[in-house]
Scaffold this motif. Structure first.
Motif, PDB file in Angstrom:
ATOM      1  N   UNK A 197       0.826  -1.214   0.000  1.00 22.14           N
ATOM      2  CA  UNK A 197       0.000   0.000   0.000  1.00 22.14           C
ATOM      3  C   UNK A 197       0.857   1.260   0.000  1.00 22.14           C
ATOM      4  N   UNK A 198       0.318   2.370  -0.497  1.00 19.98           N
ATOM      5  CA  UNK A 198       1.077   3.632  -0.452  1.00 19.98           C
ATOM      6  C   UNK A 198       1.335   4.038   0.997  1.00 19.98           C
ATOM      7  N   UNK A 199       2.476   4.685   1.212  1.00 19.97           N
ATOM      8  CA  UNK A 199       2.879   5.060   2.568  1.00 19.97           C
ATOM      9  C   UNK A 199       2.861   3.822   3.482  1.00 19.97           C
ATOM     10  N   UNK A 200       3.532   2.785   3.021  1.00 19.10           N
ATOM     11  CA  UNK A 200       3.429   1.480   3.681  1.00 19.10           C
ATOM     12  C   UNK A 200       3.938   1.490   5.117  1.00 19.10           C
ATOM     13  N   UNK A 201       4.812   2.442   5.466  1.00 18.65           N
ATOM     14  CA  UNK A 201       5.319   2.468   6.835  1.00 18.65           C
ATOM     15  C   UNK A 201       4.191   2.661   7.854  1.00 18.65           C
TER      16      UNK A 201
END
Length: 590
Positions: free
Chosen positions: A104-108
């Protein structure tokens, strides 16, 4: 029914110890008490067991039926521990027709326990438990139905496997012992952690090996054995290696007794066996490749290389990780390192072994089955049982050299535990035959075990009506169901509010890693409620804009009382962490 993962089962154990003592005293002082009623029940039982197929069907149907009825008082369990959420992610991925998901985007923001984010977004676990949960989700609408079905299948396979080494009535008895002790109220039925699938696989291998004595049954046993091994490698790979060694050694010894059947051996046993093994190996390699990009590297090894959990066996070197993005992930790693470092002290090792043995006893044996184990020394004289006693030593060494224990880890060897308990029970029943002491004790103990289901069910049903004078007995069955968590209450509150919700979870320093909130399913954008971590002002605003159709919330679970507040502007989102300067705040909110 005496193992509780989440609450102390001290009161329940004490109650069952009293019940065991009463059963023993009754058997020794009044050995003929209730003999007519017991004989009638045993006659009905033998009638069911007279037909093997009917016995196997009954073994699977009874625990499923009892648990189905108890849904009125024990509804679908809520996931509690990290592993359960990981399995539910896996099940939801399979239910969507995928083996893994795009990062997913911004996985952090989505980093959490036992979940890979790179190179793909997936559970760290092997796929078999996820597949049975996905079946429940797709076919019946909820993943727990897959758990329910898996326990029924497990008990049915127990009956079939035990019938290969003992009379069918005793095989059915063993399957029902499993249902009563850990199949109805145990965490294998009442969580998503798993255990029943690997226990079924171990029983398949056991039953197939035991049937090799009869050459006329080779046609299907190679397929059954290889299928069991395939499921083991798709649940508990190390135990799959142990069972593979048992298959090679035990199979070789047995097959030497049929030197004149080489053609039939190759055609009916070995070719199907190796064909299924090759197919299972290819499927697992493909699964690994889709998630990690490497056919020989399963997801749990990829996860361990990044996060250092779980730590390995005591006879292996430690996994060392230098950097973590979040302190909660680091604290879980440090906790497992602490358990692993027990190997450096003999006293600590002995203490760990004692605790594991206690938990093992509570889950698989309990007070009511313990008296039968007094006859365990007699099992060495049983020729059909003796080889399996030696085979059990490999699994004992496996668990004795690991730093932690959960019942699922003993799933593959459960059939051996059950075999020993049932054979001991047979010796108990024959003890003091003239005085009927053993017969009476086997009956009263079994009646006590059946009564535990009634106590748990009726106790929970009557709990709302209990007055103050009886509230002290609630802890007896309280450990049979998990406690409610704050996350569940907040989720219920958000579900009552229309729309979708993106929840930033902000932990206070020192927050316990065991109280994790950030767990999501296969496609977070399809969820109504998404829990994410806070990171920095720019990324917090970035992910909030990515989920532009979601209402944004800030959850602070460590505040007293907890704080759940809606964020109505990007300036508020940028200031979540409270450690950014004004320039960063302005840059993030543009």
């Amino acid at each position: 029914m005496t193992y509780a993962m989440f609450l102390s089962s001290h009161h329940l154990v004490k109650a069952l110890e009293v019940l065991t003592a009463l059963a023993i005293v009754c058997a020794l002082t009044r050995p003929r008490w209730g003999s007519a009623a017991f004989a009638w029940v045993e006659g009905k039982f033998r009638a069911i067991a007279a037909h093997r197929v009917r016995a196997i069907a009954a073994a699977g149907a009874i625990p499923m039926a009892v648990r189905f009825i108890m849904l009125l008082w024990y509804p679908f369990p809520q996931p509690i521990v990290h592993d359960e959420f990981s399995y539910l992610l896996q099940a939801d991925t399979f239910a969507h027709g995928r083996l893994t998901n795009e990062t997913p985007p911004y996985w952090q923001h989505f980093e959490t326990e036992y979940t890979l984010l790179l190179p793909t977004y997936a559970s760290q676990y092997e796929p078999a438990q996820g597949l049975i949960l996905a079946a429940g989700q797709v076919v019946f609408g909820h993943p727990w139905w897959g758990v329910w079905l898996s326990v029924g299948i497990m008990c049915a396979v127990f009956c079939w496997a035990l019938a290969e080494v003992m009379p069918t009535p005793w095989a059915l008895f063993g399957a029902l012992l499993a249902a009563l002790q850990f199949g109805i109220f145990g965490i294998w039925m009442n969580s998503y952690f798993g255990g029943a699938v690997s226990a079924t696989a171990g029983a398949m291998v056991f039953g197939a090996l035991a049937s090799l004595r009869d050459a006329s049954r080779w046609r299907w046993m190679g397929v059954v054995c290889a299928s069991g091994l395939g499921i083991l490698f798709a649940t508990r790979p190390f135990e799959g290696v142990i069972w593979s060694g048992v298959v090679l050694i035990y199979g070789y010894v047995i097959l030497r007794r049929h030197p004149g059947a080489r053609s039939a051996l190759r055609r009916e046993l070995l070719i199907p066996f190796f064909a299924v093994c090759c197919l299972s190996g290819w499927l697992l390699a493909f699964y690994n490749w889709r998630i990690t990009g490497k056919p020989a590297v399963p997801p749990y090894l990829e996860y361990r290389n990044v996060y250092g959990t779980p730590q390995p066996f005591w006879w292996q070197g430690p996994i060392k990780i230098a950097h973590f993005n979040y302190p909660e992930l680091r604290d879980n790693y440090l906790n497992q390192r602490r358990l692993y470092e027990m190997r450096n002290s003999i006293g600590a090792m002995l203490l760990a072994e004692r605790d594991r043995l206690r938990d093992f006893w509570r889950f698989f044996i309990g007070p009511l089955l313990t008296p039968a184990l007094l006859f365990i020394a007699l099992l060495y004289r049983d020729r059909k049982i003796r080889p399996w006693l030696f085979i059990s030593l490999a699994f004992i060494a496996d668990k004795a050299t690991y730093h932690a224990w959960f019942p699922a880890q003993n799933g593959p060897s459960t059939i051996l535990v059950l075999l020993i308990v049932v054979q001991c029970w047979r010796h108990l029943r024959a003890w003091q035959r003239r005085r009927h002491f053993g017969l009476a004790m086997s009956r009263t103990l079994m009646a006590g075990l059946a009564a535990t289901v009634v106590i748990g069910g009726l106790g929970r049903a009557a709990e709302p009506a209990l007055g103050p004078a009886f509230r002290h007995i609630v802890p007896i069955w309280e450990s049979l169901y998990p406690p409610k968590r704050l996350r569940d209450d907040v989720t219920a509150k958000l579900e009552s509010i229309p729309g979708k919700h993106l929840v930033f979870v902000k932990y206070a320093p020192g927050h316990c890693f065991c109280e994790e909130w950030v767990f999501n399913l296969a496609d977070p954008r399809e969820q109504r409620i998404v829990y994410i971590r806070t990171e920095n002002a720019i990324n917090d605003v970035g992910i909030a804009r990515t989920f532009s159709d979601f209402d944004v919330w800030l959850m602070e679970p460590d505040a007293r009382p907890y704080r759940l507040s809606r964020l109505t502007s990007m300036e508020e989102v940028a200031g979540i962490r409270g450690d950014v300067n004004e320039d960063e705040r302005k840059l993030a909110s543009k």
